[in-house]
Design a protein around this motif. Structure first.
Motif, PDB file in Angstrom:
ATOM      1  N   UNK A 187       0.535  14.707  -0.017  1.00  0.00           N
ATOM      2  CA  UNK A 187       1.753  13.991   0.446  1.00  0.00           C
ATOM      3  C   UNK A 187       2.406  12.965  -0.198  1.00  0.00           C
ATOM      4  N   UNK A 188       3.648  13.434  -0.138  1.00  0.00           N
ATOM      5  CA  UNK A 188       4.544  12.363  -1.032  1.00  0.00           C
ATOM      6  C   UNK A 188       4.909  11.432  -0.884  1.00  0.00           C
ATOM      7  N   UNK A 189       5.138  10.310  -1.890  1.00  0.00           N
ATOM      8  CA  UNK A 189       5.341   8.787  -0.736  1.00  0.00           C
ATOM      9  C   UNK A 189       6.948   8.719  -1.515  1.00  0.00           C
ATOM     10  N   UNK A 190       7.686   7.555  -0.566  1.00  0.00           N
ATOM     11  CA  UNK A 190       9.204   7.544  -1.119  1.00  0.00           C
ATOM     12  C   UNK A 190       9.593   7.441  -2.017  1.00  0.00           C
ATOM     13  N   UNK A 191       8.712   7.134  -2.782  1.00  0.00           N
ATOM     14  CA  UNK A 191       8.680   6.650  -4.564  1.00  0.00           C
ATOM     15  C   UNK A 191       8.885   8.216  -5.175  1.00  0.00           C
ATOM     16  N   UNK A 192       8.094   9.139  -4.859  1.00  0.00           N
ATOM     17  CA  UNK A 192       8.108  10.260  -5.634  1.00  0.00           C
ATOM     18  C   UNK A 192       9.009  10.633  -5.458  1.00  0.00           C
ATOM     19  N   UNK A 193       9.376  10.844  -3.394  1.00  0.00           N
ATOM     20  CA  UNK A 193      11.178  12.120  -3.242  1.00  0.00           C
ATOM     21  C   UNK A 193      11.736  11.173  -4.341  1.00  0.00           C
ATOM     22  N   UNK A 194      12.305   9.760  -4.413  1.00  0.00           N
ATOM     23  CA  UNK A 194      13.167   9.401  -5.303  1.00  0.00           C
ATOM     24  C   UNK A 194      13.956   9.214  -6.391  1.00  0.00           C
ATOM     25  N   UNK A 195      12.275   9.478  -7.236  1.00  0.00           N
ATOM     26  CA  UNK A 195      11.770   9.871  -8.958  1.00  0.00           C
ATOM     27  C   UNK A 195      13.205  10.195  -9.455  1.00  0.00           C
ATOM     28  N   UNK A 196      14.481   8.919 -10.564  1.00  0.00           N
ATOM     29  CA  UNK A 196      15.071   9.651 -11.047  1.00  0.00           C
ATOM     30  C   UNK A 196      14.287  10.727 -12.722  1.00  0.00           C
ATOM     31  N   UNK A 197      15.067  11.428 -12.694  1.00  0.00           N
ATOM     32  CA  UNK A 197      14.718  12.591 -14.079  1.00  0.00           C
ATOM     33  C   UNK A 197      14.358  11.962 -15.106  1.00  0.00           C
ATOM     34  N   UNK A 198      15.078  10.367 -15.857  1.00  0.00           N
ATOM     35  CA  UNK A 198      14.814   9.718 -16.609  1.00  0.00           C
ATOM     36  C   UNK A 198      15.179   8.059 -16.007  1.00  0.00           C
TER      37      UNK A 198
ATOM     38  N   UNK B 239       1.104  -1.042  -0.084  1.00  0.00           N
ATOM     39  CA  UNK B 239       0.366   0.031   0.265  1.00  0.00           C
ATOM     40  C   UNK B 239       0.808   1.207   0.047  1.00  0.00           C
ATOM     41  N   UNK B 240       0.846   2.046  -1.017  1.00  0.00           N
ATOM     42  CA  UNK B 240       1.689   3.361  -1.460  1.00  0.00           C
ATOM     43  C   UNK B 240       1.184   4.155  -0.439  1.00  0.00           C
ATOM     44  N   UNK B 241      -0.696   4.176  -0.365  1.00  0.00           N
ATOM     45  CA  UNK B 241      -1.047   5.872  -0.206  1.00  0.00           C
ATOM     46  C   UNK B 241      -1.294   6.552  -1.733  1.00  0.00           C
ATOM     47  N   UNK B 242      -1.082   6.549  -3.176  1.00  0.00           N
ATOM     48  CA  UNK B 242      -1.690   6.702  -3.987  1.00  0.00           C
ATOM     49  C   UNK B 242      -3.097   6.151  -4.654  1.00  0.00           C
ATOM     50  N   UNK B 243      -3.585   6.190  -5.500  1.00  0.00           N
ATOM     51  CA  UNK B 243      -5.228   5.653  -5.499  1.00  0.00           C
ATOM     52  C   UNK B 243      -5.569   3.952  -6.130  1.00  0.00           C
ATOM     53  N   UNK B 244      -4.137   4.120  -6.414  1.00  0.00           N
ATOM     54  CA  UNK B 244      -3.601   2.504  -7.391  1.00  0.00           C
ATOM     55  C   UNK B 244      -4.459   1.269  -6.173  1.00  0.00           C
ATOM     56  N   UNK B 245      -3.130   1.062  -5.392  1.00  0.00           N
ATOM     57  CA  UNK B 245      -2.905  -0.069  -4.760  1.00  0.00           C
ATOM     58  C   UNK B 245      -4.421  -0.282  -3.563  1.00  0.00           C
ATOM     59  N   UNK B 246      -5.036   0.398  -2.561  1.00  0.00           N
ATOM     60  CA  UNK B 246      -6.460   0.395  -1.962  1.00  0.00           C
ATOM     61  C   UNK B 246      -7.060   0.111  -3.026  1.00  0.00           C
ATOM     62  N   UNK B 247      -7.415   0.446  -4.303  1.00  0.00           N
ATOM     63  CA  UNK B 247      -8.154  -0.772  -5.415  1.00  0.00           C
ATOM     64  C   UNK B 247      -7.462  -1.701  -5.184  1.00  0.00           C
ATOM     65  N   UNK B 248      -6.477  -2.129  -5.466  1.00  0.00           N
ATOM     66  CA  UNK B 248      -6.078  -3.504  -6.005  1.00  0.00           C
ATOM     67  C   UNK B 248      -6.444  -4.548  -4.474  1.00  0.00           C
ATOM     68  N   UNK B 249      -5.993  -3.380  -3.578  1.00  0.00           N
ATOM     69  CA  UNK B 249      -5.954  -4.544  -2.338  1.00  0.00           C
ATOM     70  C   UNK B 249      -7.992  -4.946  -1.886  1.00  0.00           C
ATOM     71  N   UNK B 250      -8.694  -3.721  -2.191  1.00  0.00           N
ATOM     72  CA  UNK B 250     -10.111  -3.673  -2.161  1.00  0.00           C
ATOM     73  C   UNK B 250     -10.779  -5.673  -3.061  1.00  0.00           C
ATOM     74  N   UNK B 251     -10.531  -5.114  -4.770  1.00  0.00           N
ATOM     75  CA  UNK B 251     -10.678  -5.929  -5.424  1.00  0.00           C
ATOM     76  C   UNK B 251     -10.195  -7.536  -5.197  1.00  0.00           C
ATOM     77  N   UNK B 252      -8.703  -7.693  -4.671  1.00  0.00           N
ATOM     78  CA  UNK B 252      -8.704  -9.038  -3.931  1.00  0.00           C
ATOM     79  C   UNK B 252      -9.696  -9.319  -2.528  1.00  0.00           C
ATOM     80  N   UNK B 253      -9.988  -8.231  -2.100  1.00  0.00           N
ATOM     81  CA  UNK B 253     -10.326  -9.122  -0.761  1.00  0.00           C
ATOM     82  C   UNK B 253     -11.971  -8.852  -1.205  1.00  0.00           C
TER      83      UNK B 253
END
Ligand code: ATP
Ligand code: MG
Length: 397
Positions: free
Chosen positions: A341-352, A184-198
């Motif tokens: 609120x930024x998650x860890x991936x956004x903070x460390x995302x490289x430009x390319x 669960x990242x905090x983004x839109x997708x992962x809670x939906x993924x959790x819901x769908x499997x639940x």
């Protein structure tokens, strides 16, 4: 006049041994919810219908709860009456008076599972319809496009009359399948993924990777609130918060900048696998959707996937963002997910970031890390939040 809640469940194609487990689990899950609302009640299952009998009348609150129980296909609050035309008529008239407006077109729909009942379904509908028209002269019958539909069910012991059917959450009752781990990242997708499997009957645990001080406590709090939302459907969910800062800093310092996202994702999966094994969780769930971002191209997914032998479920893989957003709105996770609120991936995302990473190159790059040490340190410091302790306050406020 006595009322009863009738709950019908789907998945009728369930065969053999699965069915009793499905029914037992569903009754248990419903019971837990009703307990929070009604002081006294009786729940029973007969002929593929779950009945809730109670003197309490807080059906509005119960309805909101039942809508979130997986396994229910639909439910209604019905009058429970003797199998006599006079009683059924009286209930049908009350049902009509609750919803009628001047000129309303109505229809009576009768189902007679007790074939010994003296009248056939169309005859019952006709008879009751006539009585309603006699009582309310401003109503009219329309069998094709009725504005209200009064349903009558003649069953073994009683007859049931109701004017509204509420759609349930569908799927399979939480707990009929194994435990699995949602990342669960905090983004839109992962809670939906959790819901769908639940919705397919699994119980969930959740893992969130946080990178303080780059990510704030607010980002973690957002994930906690997402878990609470999912708990409304999926019963209890233990949340594991893994401090990911040291790992991300080490990756950034030592690895090729364009590989950092994929290597970070592979580390997440490896840590999630270890936690899942400890928790007897059988698979991982991610919110990945093919092509959505650089880390979700086919080659990126191949690299991520190769970091574990565990089954990784990606229920959103073929979905469009719009469809995912619609589900997120329906389950009320959307508003929380878009809080900035930024998650860890956004903070460390490289430009390319690498769009077509090669697995061999990624593995070569990873050798620069002391992986075993980094992973065991992260697991040693994991924070576990068990919301069940607060469940009284949680699911029913
Ligand atoms: P989401 O909307 O779920 O954040 P996303 O479209 O932003 O997904 P990515 O950032 O590429 O996609 O993440 C893909 C998946 O990896 C997420 O759906 C989630 O399952 C997992 N993931 C990413 N970041 C984290 C994190 N910080 N903690 C836990 N899981 C994460
Ligand atoms: Mg994300």
């Amino acid at each position: 006049m006595k009322k009863v809640v009738l709950i019908k469940f789907g998945e009728l194609f369930l065969k053999g041994l699965n069915r009793p487990k499905f029914e037992r689990t569903l009754v248990k899950n419903i019971q837990k919810r009703v307990k929070k609302i009604f002081d006294n009640f009786i729940i029973k299952i007969s002929d593929s219908i779950i009945y809730i009998f109670s003197e309490s009348e807080n059906y509005g609150k119960l309805e909101r709860e039942l809508k979130k129980v997986f396994g229910i296909s639909n439910f209604c609050v019905a009058f429970l009456v003797k199998k006599q035309i006079e009683d059924i008529t009286q209930a049908a008239i009350i049902c009509c008076s609750e919803v009628k407006q001047i000129g309303t077109a109505f229809k009576i729909k009768t189902k007679r599972s007790d074939k010994n009942f003296k009248l056939k379904s169309p005859e019952i509908s006709k008879l009751i319809g006539k009585s309603i028209l006699k009582k309310y002269k401003d109503l009219r019958v329309d069998l094709l496009k009725p504005q209200i539909e009064i349903s009558i069910e003649i069953r073994e012991e009683y007859a049931f009359v109701y004017n509204k059917i509420t759609k349930g959450a569908g799927g399979m009752p939480t707990g009929v399948s194994s435990k699995v781990t949602v990342l669960l990242s905090g983004g839109i997708d992962s809670p939906v993924a959790g819901y769908m499997m639940a919705r397919r009957g699994v119980s969930l645990i959740a893992i969130h990777f946080a990178s303080p001080p780059y990510t704030s406590y607010k980002a973690q709090n957002k994930v906690e609130r997402l878990v609470k939302k999912l708990i409304e459907y999926a019963e209890n969910i233990k949340l594991f918060v893994v401090k990911f800062t040291a790992i991300q800093e080490t990756i950034e310092k030592n690895c090729n900048i364009e590989n950092t996202t994929i290597i970070g994702r592979r580390m997440m999966i490896k840590i999630a696998e270890k936690i899942s094994n400890n928790e007897n969780s059988k698979a991982l769930i991610t919110g990945e959707s093919l092509g959505q971002v650089a880390s979700q191209t086919m080659n990126s997914l191949i690299c991520t996937n190769a970091s574990t032998k565990m089954l990784v479920l990606r229920p959103l893989i073929g979905m469009d963002k719009n469809d995912i957003v619609n589900i997120a709105k329906k389950i009320e996770t959307f508003k929380i997910s878009i809080e900035p609120f930024e998650d860890c991936c956004t903070v460390f995302t490289p430009k390319h970031p690498a769009i077509n990473p090669k697995l061999e190159k990624i593995i070569e790059d990873e050798k620069k890390l002391n992986e075993t040490c980094l992973i065991s340190e992260a697991i040693k410091n994991v924070q576990i939040i068990d919301f069940d302790k607060f469940s009284e306050k949680l699911a029913f406020v």
